[in-house]
Design a protein around this motif. Structure first.
Motif, short mmCIF file in Angstrom:
data_model
loop_
_atom_site.label_atom_id
_atom_site.label_comp_id
_atom_site.label_asym_id
_atom_site.label_seq_id
_atom_site.Cartn_x
_atom_site.Cartn_y
_atom_site.Cartn_z
N SER A 59 0.96 -1.09 0.07
CA SER A 59 -0.11 -0.06 -0.08
C SER A 59 0.52 1.32 -0.02
CB SER A 59 -0.92 0.06 1.17
OG SER A 59 -0.39 -0.17 2.48
N SER A 60 2.01 1.09 0.13
CA SER A 60 3.06 2.43 0.43
C SER A 60 3.23 2.86 -1.15
CB SER A 60 4.38 2.05 1.22
OG SER A 60 5.07 1.28 0.30
N GLY A 61 2.99 1.89 -2.09
CA GLY A 61 3.39 2.49 -3.41
C GLY A 61 4.68 2.30 -3.77
N ALA A 62 5.63 1.76 -2.86
CA ALA A 62 7.14 1.62 -3.21
C ALA A 62 7.07 0.48 -4.13
CB ALA A 62 7.49 1.36 -1.76
N GLU A 63 8.17 0.51 -4.98
CA GLU A 63 8.40 -0.44 -6.00
C GLU A 63 9.66 -1.29 -5.37
OE1 GLU A 63 7.55 -1.63 -9.07
OE2 GLU A 63 5.55 -0.34 -8.96
N PRO A 64 9.57 -2.75 -5.46
CA PRO A 64 10.87 -3.23 -5.05
C PRO A 64 12.07 -3.35 -5.75
CG PRO A 64 9.03 -4.93 -5.51
CD PRO A 64 8.54 -3.54 -5.41
N GLY A 65 13.23 -3.20 -5.14
CA GLY A 65 14.51 -3.21 -6.10
C GLY A 65 14.74 -4.54 -6.51
N PRO A 66 15.83 -5.11 -7.06
CA PRO A 66 16.13 -6.44 -7.80
C PRO A 66 16.73 -7.04 -6.41
CG PRO A 66 18.03 -4.52 -8.23
CD PRO A 66 16.78 -3.90 -7.68
N ASP A 67 17.28 -6.85 -5.49
CA ASP A 67 17.81 -7.68 -4.45
C ASP A 67 16.41 -7.50 -3.11
OD1 ASP A 67 19.83 -8.49 -5.65
OD2 ASP A 67 21.05 -6.90 -4.84
N GLN A 68 15.29 -7.25 -3.54
CA GLN A 68 14.16 -7.17 -2.53
C GLN A 68 13.14 -7.95 -2.79
OE1 GLN A 68 13.53 -2.76 -2.77
NE2 GLN A 68 14.78 -2.61 -0.74
N TYR A 69 12.25 -8.42 -1.83
CA TYR A 69 11.07 -8.94 -1.95
C TYR A 69 10.00 -8.43 -1.12
CZ TYR A 69 11.97 -11.06 2.74
OH TYR A 69 12.11 -11.37 4.17
N ILE A 70 8.75 -9.02 -1.25
CA ILE A 70 7.69 -8.49 -0.43
C ILE A 70 7.36 -9.60 0.64
CG2 ILE A 70 5.27 -8.01 -0.25
CD1 ILE A 70 5.48 -7.16 -3.38
N HIS A 71 7.23 -9.22 1.66
CA HIS A 71 7.17 -10.03 2.92
C HIS A 71 5.77 -9.57 3.36
CE1 HIS A 71 8.99 -12.32 6.52
NE2 HIS A 71 7.69 -12.02 6.88
N THR A 72 4.98 -10.62 3.84
CA THR A 72 3.58 -10.52 4.24
C THR A 72 3.40 -11.55 5.86
OG1 THR A 72 2.53 -12.13 3.13
CG2 THR A 72 2.64 -9.90 2.17
N ASP A 73 2.44 -11.12 6.45
CA ASP A 73 2.15 -11.84 7.42
C ASP A 73 1.00 -13.07 7.34
OD1 ASP A 73 3.99 -10.53 9.16
OD2 ASP A 73 2.37 -9.18 9.85
N ARG A 74 0.24 -12.51 6.25
CA ARG A 74 -0.87 -13.32 5.75
C ARG A 74 -0.77 -13.16 4.13
NH1 ARG A 74 -0.84 -15.89 9.92
NH2 ARG A 74 -2.59 -16.03 11.40
N CYS A 75 -1.52 -13.94 3.54
CA CYS A 75 -1.67 -13.79 2.19
C CYS A 75 -3.10 -14.49 1.59
CB CYS A 75 -0.46 -14.47 1.41
SG CYS A 75 -0.58 -16.34 1.33
N ASP A 76 -3.23 -14.30 0.22
CA ASP A 76 -4.38 -14.75 -0.49
C ASP A 76 -4.40 -16.33 -0.38
OD1 ASP A 76 -5.63 -12.58 -0.97
OD2 ASP A 76 -4.85 -12.46 -3.06
N VAL A 77 -3.45 -17.16 -0.09
CA VAL A 77 -3.17 -18.38 -0.23
C VAL A 77 -3.77 -19.15 1.23
CG1 VAL A 77 -1.60 -20.60 -0.06
CG2 VAL A 77 -1.40 -18.68 -1.68
N CYS A 78 -3.40 -18.29 2.39
CA CYS A 78 -3.82 -18.99 3.61
C CYS A 78 -4.82 -17.90 4.12
CB CYS A 78 -2.73 -19.00 4.65
SG CYS A 78 -1.82 -17.17 4.82
N ASP A 79 -5.24 -16.87 3.75
CA ASP A 79 -6.26 -15.88 4.35
C ASP A 79 -7.05 -15.31 3.07
OD1 ASP A 79 -7.64 -14.55 6.19
OD2 ASP A 79 -6.01 -13.98 7.27
N SER A 80 -7.74 -14.02 3.31
CA SER A 80 -8.45 -13.53 2.53
C SER A 80 -8.03 -12.06 2.05
CB SER A 80 -9.90 -13.28 2.98
OG SER A 80 -9.90 -12.49 4.23
N GLY A 81 -6.56 -12.06 1.98
CA GLY A 81 -5.60 -10.85 1.71
C GLY A 81 -4.21 -10.86 2.20
N PHE A 82 -3.57 -9.97 1.62
CA PHE A 82 -2.18 -9.71 1.91
C PHE A 82 -2.24 -8.76 3.38
CE2 PHE A 82 -2.03 -10.64 -2.48
CZ PHE A 82 -1.17 -11.49 -2.38
N GLU A 83 -1.88 -9.03 4.23
CA GLU A 83 -1.75 -8.45 5.55
C GLU A 83 -0.39 -8.09 5.83
OE1 GLU A 83 -2.06 -10.09 10.13
OE2 GLU A 83 -3.75 -10.31 8.98
N ASN A 84 -0.10 -6.83 6.41
CA ASN A 84 1.25 -6.23 6.69
C ASN A 84 2.20 -6.48 5.66
OD1 ASN A 84 2.67 -4.86 8.23
ND2 ASN A 84 3.34 -6.43 9.61
N ALA A 85 2.13 -6.13 4.41
CA ALA A 85 2.91 -6.21 3.43
C ALA A 85 4.20 -5.22 3.34
CB ALA A 85 2.32 -6.23 2.10
#
Length: 93
Positions: A59-85
Protein backbone atom coordinates in the motif's frame (compact mmCIF):
# COMPACT_ATOMS: atom_id res chain seq x y z
CA UNK A 1 -18.35 -42.12 -10.41
CA UNK A 2 -19.09 -39.09 -8.25
CA UNK A 3 -16.13 -37.14 -6.84
CA UNK A 4 -16.27 -35.51 -3.43
CA UNK A 5 -14.55 -32.16 -3.85
CA UNK A 6 -16.02 -30.17 -0.97
CA UNK A 7 -13.47 -30.03 1.82
CA UNK A 8 -10.79 -31.84 -0.18
CA UNK A 9 -8.50 -28.78 -0.47
CA UNK A 10 -6.60 -28.10 2.72
CA UNK A 11 -5.28 -24.63 3.49
CA UNK A 12 -1.65 -24.43 4.63
CA UNK A 13 -0.89 -24.03 8.31
CA UNK A 14 -0.58 -20.41 9.35
CA UNK A 15 1.50 -20.63 12.49
CA UNK A 16 3.82 -17.84 11.35
CA UNK A 17 7.00 -19.74 12.13
CA UNK A 18 8.30 -20.11 8.59
CA UNK A 19 11.91 -19.15 7.82
CA UNK A 20 12.71 -16.85 4.93
CA UNK A 21 13.75 -19.10 2.00
CA UNK A 22 16.75 -17.02 0.84
CA UNK A 23 17.72 -19.35 -2.02
CA UNK A 24 14.21 -19.38 -3.47
CA UNK A 25 13.81 -15.60 -3.18
CA UNK A 26 17.16 -15.00 -4.92
CA UNK A 27 16.39 -17.19 -7.95
CA UNK A 28 15.91 -15.38 -11.29
CA UNK A 29 12.30 -14.42 -11.96
CA UNK A 30 10.49 -16.61 -14.51
CA UNK A 31 9.58 -13.74 -16.87
CA UNK A 32 10.32 -10.04 -17.36
CA UNK A 33 6.71 -9.17 -16.43
CA UNK A 34 7.44 -10.13 -12.82
CA UNK A 35 8.77 -7.46 -10.43
CA UNK A 36 9.75 -9.63 -7.46
CA UNK A 37 8.58 -12.50 -5.26
CA UNK A 38 6.50 -12.43 -2.12
CA UNK A 39 7.02 -14.57 0.96
CA UNK A 40 4.23 -15.16 3.44
CA UNK A 41 5.50 -15.60 6.98
CA UNK A 42 2.13 -17.07 7.93
CA UNK A 43 2.05 -20.06 5.58
CA UNK A 44 5.50 -20.08 3.96
CA UNK A 45 4.26 -19.53 0.40
CA UNK A 46 6.71 -18.00 -2.09
CA UNK A 47 5.37 -16.82 -5.45
CA UNK A 48 6.46 -14.35 -8.14
CA UNK A 49 4.54 -11.06 -8.33
CA UNK A 50 3.62 -9.32 -11.58
CA UNK A 51 4.68 -5.66 -11.82
CA UNK A 52 1.06 -4.58 -12.19
CA UNK A 53 0.09 -6.44 -8.99
CA UNK A 54 2.66 -4.80 -6.67
CA UNK A 55 0.52 -1.70 -5.87
CA UNK A 56 -2.36 -3.95 -4.81
CA UNK A 57 -0.12 -5.74 -2.33
CA UNK A 58 2.14 -2.97 -1.01
CA UNK A 59 0.00 0.00 0.00
CA UNK A 60 2.97 2.38 0.37
CA UNK A 61 3.34 2.56 -3.40
CA UNK A 62 7.00 1.61 -3.18
CA UNK A 63 8.54 -0.57 -5.88
CA UNK A 64 10.84 -3.43 -4.83
CA UNK A 65 14.41 -3.34 -6.13
CA UNK A 66 16.32 -6.27 -7.67
CA UNK A 67 17.59 -7.60 -4.30
CA UNK A 68 14.29 -7.12 -2.48
CA UNK A 69 11.10 -9.09 -1.92
CA UNK A 70 7.66 -8.50 -0.44
CA UNK A 71 7.17 -10.00 3.04
CA UNK A 72 3.62 -10.49 4.32
CA UNK A 73 2.15 -11.88 7.53
CA UNK A 74 -0.81 -13.41 5.65
CA UNK A 75 -1.61 -13.87 1.97
CA UNK A 76 -4.37 -14.93 -0.43
CA UNK A 77 -3.24 -18.56 -0.10
CA UNK A 78 -3.75 -18.79 3.66
CA UNK A 79 -6.22 -15.97 4.30
CA UNK A 80 -8.38 -13.47 2.47
CA UNK A 81 -5.73 -10.93 1.53
CA UNK A 82 -2.21 -9.65 2.06
CA UNK A 83 -1.65 -8.50 5.63
CA UNK A 84 1.15 -6.17 6.72
CA UNK A 85 2.97 -6.26 3.36
CA UNK A 86 6.37 -4.60 3.35
CA UNK A 87 9.41 -4.59 1.09
CA UNK A 88 12.52 -6.16 2.57
CA UNK A 89 16.04 -6.85 1.40
CA UNK A 90 16.83 -10.46 0.56
CA UNK A 91 19.10 -11.57 3.46
CA UNK A 92 21.99 -13.06 1.49
CA UNK A 93 24.20 -15.26 3.66
Amino acid sequence: MEAKLFGSVVQPETKGVHSVPVTELAEPLPHEDYATRFFCGGCGTVLPVLREAVPGIVSSGAEPGPDQYIHTDRCDVCDSGFENARIKNIPFS
